[in-house]
Design a protein around this motif. Sequence first.
Motif, PDB file in Angstrom:
ATOM      1  N   GLN A 777       0.826  -1.200   0.000  1.00  0.00           N
ATOM      2  CA  GLN A 777       0.000   0.000   0.000  1.00  0.00           C
ATOM      3  C   GLN A 777       0.865   1.256   0.000  1.00  0.00           C
ATOM      4  O   GLN A 777       1.952   1.271   0.563  1.00  0.00           O
ATOM      5  N   LEU A 778       0.342   2.265  -0.659  1.00  0.00           N
ATOM      6  CA  LEU A 778       0.990   3.572  -0.740  1.00  0.00           C
ATOM      7  C   LEU A 778      -0.045   4.617  -0.369  1.00  0.00           C
ATOM      8  O   LEU A 778      -1.071   4.755  -1.042  1.00  0.00           O
ATOM      9  N   VAL A 779       0.210   5.352   0.721  1.00  0.00           N
ATOM     10  CA  VAL A 779      -0.770   6.286   1.271  1.00  0.00           C
ATOM     11  C   VAL A 779      -0.180   7.688   1.282  1.00  0.00           C
ATOM     12  O   VAL A 779       0.972   7.885   1.686  1.00  0.00           O
ATOM     13  N   PHE A 780      -0.985   8.664   0.839  1.00  0.00           N
ATOM     14  CA  PHE A 780      -0.557  10.062   0.793  1.00  0.00           C
ATOM     15  C   PHE A 780      -1.360  10.889   1.798  1.00  0.00           C
ATOM     16  O   PHE A 780      -2.581  10.735   1.921  1.00  0.00           O
ATOM     17  N   ASP A 781      -0.659  11.780   2.506  1.00  0.00           N
ATOM     18  CA  ASP A 781      -1.285  12.748   3.407  1.00  0.00           C
ATOM     19  C   ASP A 781      -0.884  14.152   2.989  1.00  0.00           C
ATOM     20  O   ASP A 781       0.212  14.364   2.457  1.00  0.00           O
ATOM     21  N   PHE A 782      -1.777  15.106   3.250  1.00  0.00           N
ATOM     22  CA  PHE A 782      -1.523  16.502   2.880  1.00  0.00           C
ATOM     23  C   PHE A 782      -2.061  17.408   3.969  1.00  0.00           C
ATOM     24  O   PHE A 782      -3.073  17.113   4.614  1.00  0.00           O
ATOM     25  N   GLY A 783      -1.356  18.520   4.203  1.00  0.00           N
ATOM     26  CA  GLY A 783      -1.833  19.475   5.188  1.00  0.00           C
ATOM     27  C   GLY A 783      -1.326  20.869   4.903  1.00  0.00           C
ATOM     28  O   GLY A 783      -0.294  21.060   4.250  1.00  0.00           O
ATOM     29  N   ILE A 784      -2.052  21.848   5.410  1.00  0.00           N
ATOM     30  CA  ILE A 784      -1.659  23.249   5.270  1.00  0.00           C
ATOM     31  C   ILE A 784      -2.118  24.002   6.515  1.00  0.00           C
ATOM     32  O   ILE A 784      -3.186  23.735   7.065  1.00  0.00           O
ATOM     33  N   GLY A 785      -1.273  24.904   7.000  1.00  0.00           N
ATOM     34  CA  GLY A 785      -1.606  25.690   8.179  1.00  0.00           C
ATOM     35  C   GLY A 785      -1.176  27.133   8.000  1.00  0.00           C
ATOM     36  O   GLY A 785      -0.161  27.412   7.346  1.00  0.00           O
ATOM     37  N   TYR A 786      -1.931  28.035   8.582  1.00  0.00           N
ATOM     38  CA  TYR A 786      -1.631  29.470   8.469  1.00  0.00           C
ATOM     39  C   TYR A 786      -1.652  30.088   9.858  1.00  0.00           C
ATOM     40  O   TYR A 786      -2.636  29.959  10.603  1.00  0.00           O
ATOM     41  N   THR A 787      -0.533  30.722  10.240  1.00  0.00           N
ATOM     42  CA  THR A 787      -0.427  31.410  11.517  1.00  0.00           C
ATOM     43  C   THR A 787      -0.437  32.907  11.270  1.00  0.00           C
ATOM     44  O   THR A 787       0.361  33.421  10.479  1.00  0.00           O
ATOM     45  N   PHE A 788      -1.337  33.600  11.931  1.00  0.00           N
ATOM     46  CA  PHE A 788      -1.527  35.026  11.695  1.00  0.00           C
ATOM     47  C   PHE A 788      -0.416  35.853  12.358  1.00  0.00           C
ATOM     48  O   PHE A 788       0.315  35.348  13.222  1.00  0.00           O
ATOM     49  N   PRO A 789      -0.261  37.130  11.964  1.00  0.00           N
ATOM     50  CA  PRO A 789       0.925  37.913  12.340  1.00  0.00           C
ATOM     51  C   PRO A 789       1.236  37.988  13.829  1.00  0.00           C
ATOM     52  O   PRO A 789       2.390  37.963  14.212  1.00  0.00           O
ATOM     53  N   LYS A 790       0.243  38.083  14.682  1.00  0.00           N
ATOM     54  CA  LYS A 790       0.527  38.187  16.113  1.00  0.00           C
ATOM     55  C   LYS A 790       0.907  36.854  16.736  1.00  0.00           C
ATOM     56  O   LYS A 790       1.184  36.787  17.933  1.00  0.00           O
ATOM     57  N   GLN A 791       0.921  35.780  15.932  1.00  0.00           N
ATOM     58  CA  GLN A 791       1.278  34.438  16.393  1.00  0.00           C
ATOM     59  C   GLN A 791       0.308  33.899  17.428  1.00  0.00           C
ATOM     60  O   GLN A 791       0.608  32.931  18.133  1.00  0.00           O
ATOM     61  N   GLN A 792      -0.875  34.508  17.521  1.00  0.00           N
ATOM     62  CA  GLN A 792      -1.871  34.029  18.472  1.00  0.00           C
ATOM     63  C   GLN A 792      -2.836  33.053  17.825  1.00  0.00           C
ATOM     64  O   GLN A 792      -3.195  32.036  18.412  1.00  0.00           O
ATOM     65  N   LEU A 793      -3.271  33.351  16.626  1.00  0.00           N
ATOM     66  CA  LEU A 793      -4.301  32.570  15.946  1.00  0.00           C
ATOM     67  C   LEU A 793      -3.702  31.783  14.791  1.00  0.00           C
ATOM     68  O   LEU A 793      -2.910  32.319  14.011  1.00  0.00           O
ATOM     69  N   SER A 794      -4.074  30.509  14.701  1.00  0.00           N
ATOM     70  CA  SER A 794      -3.672  29.694  13.559  1.00  0.00           C
ATOM     71  C   SER A 794      -4.860  28.869  13.093  1.00  0.00           C
ATOM     72  O   SER A 794      -5.741  28.502  13.877  1.00  0.00           O
ATOM     73  N   LEU A 795      -4.855  28.585  11.817  1.00  0.00           N
ATOM     74  CA  LEU A 795      -5.919  27.836  11.170  1.00  0.00           C
ATOM     75  C   LEU A 795      -5.272  26.808  10.268  1.00  0.00           C
ATOM     76  O   LEU A 795      -4.314  27.118   9.550  1.00  0.00           O
ATOM     77  N   ALA A 796      -5.759  25.568  10.294  1.00  0.00           N
ATOM     78  CA  ALA A 796      -5.109  24.514   9.510  1.00  0.00           C
ATOM     79  C   ALA A 796      -6.119  23.480   9.069  1.00  0.00           C
ATOM     80  O   ALA A 796      -7.183  23.325   9.675  1.00  0.00           O
ATOM     81  N   PHE A 797      -5.783  22.776   7.991  1.00  0.00           N
ATOM     82  CA  PHE A 797      -6.542  21.577   7.672  1.00  0.00           C
ATOM     83  C   PHE A 797      -5.622  20.511   7.107  1.00  0.00           C
ATOM     84  O   PHE A 797      -4.565  20.798   6.546  1.00  0.00           O
ATOM     85  N   ASP A 798      -6.036  19.256   7.310  1.00  0.00           N
ATOM     86  CA  ASP A 798      -5.255  18.095   6.925  1.00  0.00           C
ATOM     87  C   ASP A 798      -6.156  17.095   6.207  1.00  0.00           C
ATOM     88  O   ASP A 798      -7.341  16.952   6.538  1.00  0.00           O
TER      89      ASP A 798
END
Length: 834
Positions: A777-798
């Motif tokens: 089996q060959l399995v692929f995963d993907f993800g992306i995350g964004y951290t806002f300028p004040k480094q307080q808030l981040s949003l991501a999905f996988d």
Amino acid sequence: MQICSLHFQFIFRASLLRIILNKEQVILLKTIIYLFIGFIFPVSAISQSLLTISGTAKDETGASIPFAVVRIDSLNLESMSDEAGFFVLNNIPSGTHLISLSAIGYKKEVKTVTLRESNNTTFHFELEQDVLFHDEVVTIGKTEAQKIEETGFSVESVETKEIQTQTIQINKLLDRTAGVRVRQTAGIGSDYNYSLNGMSGNAVKFFIDGIPMEYFGSSYAINNLPVSLIKRIDIYKGVVPVDLGSDALGGAINVVSQTQKINFVEGSYSYGSFNTHQASLNAQYTSAKSNVVTRLSSFYTYSDNNYKVWGKGVNYADASTGFRSVDYTKENPATRFNDQFQTLNGKVDLGFVDKKWADQFFISLLASTQDKGIQNGQTMSKVYGKLKYREVLFMPHLSYQKENLFTKGLNLNLFAGYTKRKGETIDTSMTVYGWNGPQENHLQGGGEIGRDGQSWYKMHDQSWISRVNATYQLPAHFKLGFNYFISTSDRRGEDPYMSARTVPNVAPQSILRQFAGLSLETKRWKDRLYVNTFIKWYDFRTKTNELEYFLINGEYHATAVPIKNNKSNWGGGLAASYKIHHLLLTKFSIEQATRLPTPTEALGDGILVSSNPNIKPEQSLNVNLGFALGRIPIGSNHGLKFTVGTFFRDTKDKLFYTLGGRDEGAYENVKLTRTKGVEAEILYDLNQWLKVNANVTYLDIRNNQRYEDGVPNVLYGDRLRNTPYLLGNAGISSSIPNVIQKHAKLFTYVHANYLHEFYLNWPSLGSKETKSMIPSQLVFDFGIGYTFPKQQLSLAFDISNFTNQQVYDNYLLQKPGRALFIKIKYIIKSNQLN
């Protein structure tokens, strides 16, 4: 126009994904995309008041200084230069500040900087070599992970800093490491088995901050921990140091918790496929006057785990099929319906830091609950409709740390705790279940496991744990280490239905475990040579029970017969490393190790593991030899690192789980096995923001028993059954600053995991066409995350299993297909709390 163009591209790409995503997953993915757009672009119009200082650290010759510490004391802000000498400090308010830069072997330099609104600053430090180091080889400051990896042990440290924003299970993260294979039976909360260079099961021990994780309960297991609680994970393959006190014959995995000196509140929430919810809340407050610290760490996880399954073993038979068994197909799959998982954990620490009498002293309370459905037996051909397991645990404990206790060079680390655990296995259904739900026929006497009567088995377990870990710096650059660990457990059970299989577990049982280790460590030749030699002592005493039947008044009655088992043994070994060149490190380690059977391995668990009172301890000679080359600079921005390791295991009485004729299985000894293998990994980076890595592991584990009771063994030389032998990983990740907004950061990754096919049973038995096999089996995963300028808030999905492959770690136990997750994380630190 730019925003509209990006908006169009997002929608266009989401539309293309309809080819491979089902309707529900397309809706969730589009929701994630719109959330990203909604969060990112409105914020980009808001002016930011927090600024950034960046720069470089170099010596008098112009050479870069990696791992130099840059700090603003007044703001309690700190960062470290990368291997190219580049550093960044974020979240700095406008005004005048003192910024310092220091590195081992150089004089500290301090500069004054005045920041105004929208006025980010670049600094170039040039440090002067300290005369105290004039005749010495200058040791550049390294991270803890790098220091550990440069010892003689075959160890790899996985840091979690980059993935703090993502929804990634720890099992999946560690499964990407060379030499590591994690085999999971189903989805979130399911059973799993780790293999380190071919040694698996209970030969691999888990620790959290050096304490065996088994005493924290099944809810506080490694795969349930949120990544936000973890600083790094140290993976020891084969040979294990004394300070991790246990009979870890095959290796050890030590989870190092996050520790911060700042006040903060951090919360995160993730939602994803199969109605999965994951939330965590962590906080810390320190009184500046009294140094009293209060910490809270908590997390909650729930999942229906109602993913689709099909193929061999997943079948139905009703009037529509003429009551003939027919397999479900990918076009017409079945759905898991009794696989729900829920856990709630909370831990509170109250104590002191930085006192004359203690560097750290904490009194803590851990509490956890767990509820889970059990969908099937050892394969998916046996379906359970109402079988459940529940657990409640309370664990008060205390810890103490002090460096230079009584005298310089004496460091002491103490831990003591008490665990009270109650586990319930509820098997009272009177109904037979199949993949299409309840059947018309009913169970005589009830009970889905083995169908030999109803059972509601309640296990009560009380354990006391104590550990003493000390080091003392001797003259002539020697360091002495000592570790002593002792635990006692008393277990009893109750079952109102008293089925035969729970009889041995109802009667009282007790366990005593002891471990003692002594090590001598030294560094020579200007720290180019590292040597650690050690001896270990193991002691294990149990009072348990075996199931026997006695004829009383013409009827056979199940009876628990007490069994005592006392085992002790000595072991020892050596770990050494030598820096041939500042870019080339060689490592060697060897250990004669012993592992004693656990109560579950010897006497079962009352659920799906049968007893084997004749089981023997497992012993192994473990040898590792490895080389690490790099980071080799390529031009001004590129770097390359290469590692290779070989290993040898000569194992006697290897403990191995075997499927039985009925639905349960049992642990058995394989008398002699020999393992040879190699692992290799290559890592390329572009100025630290882009990383590409690949690794491969090959295992050759053979039955090494020539004769069985004087008769030639037909299995001699056979590859060990039901064991993966060829695995590989590859991935690319990037962490890009100033994306869309200044001082923001975008993190993204793509990862591929490959597993080659292997046989369930011995390869030499039977014909290839009829053998049971776990497929490639060959399995692929993907993800992306964004951290806002004040480094307080981040949003991501996988997205895991992006191509929706039918995935198996174990025979006829299908894992989840494609799954999507979105996560929001918010943190408030001390300078934002004031």
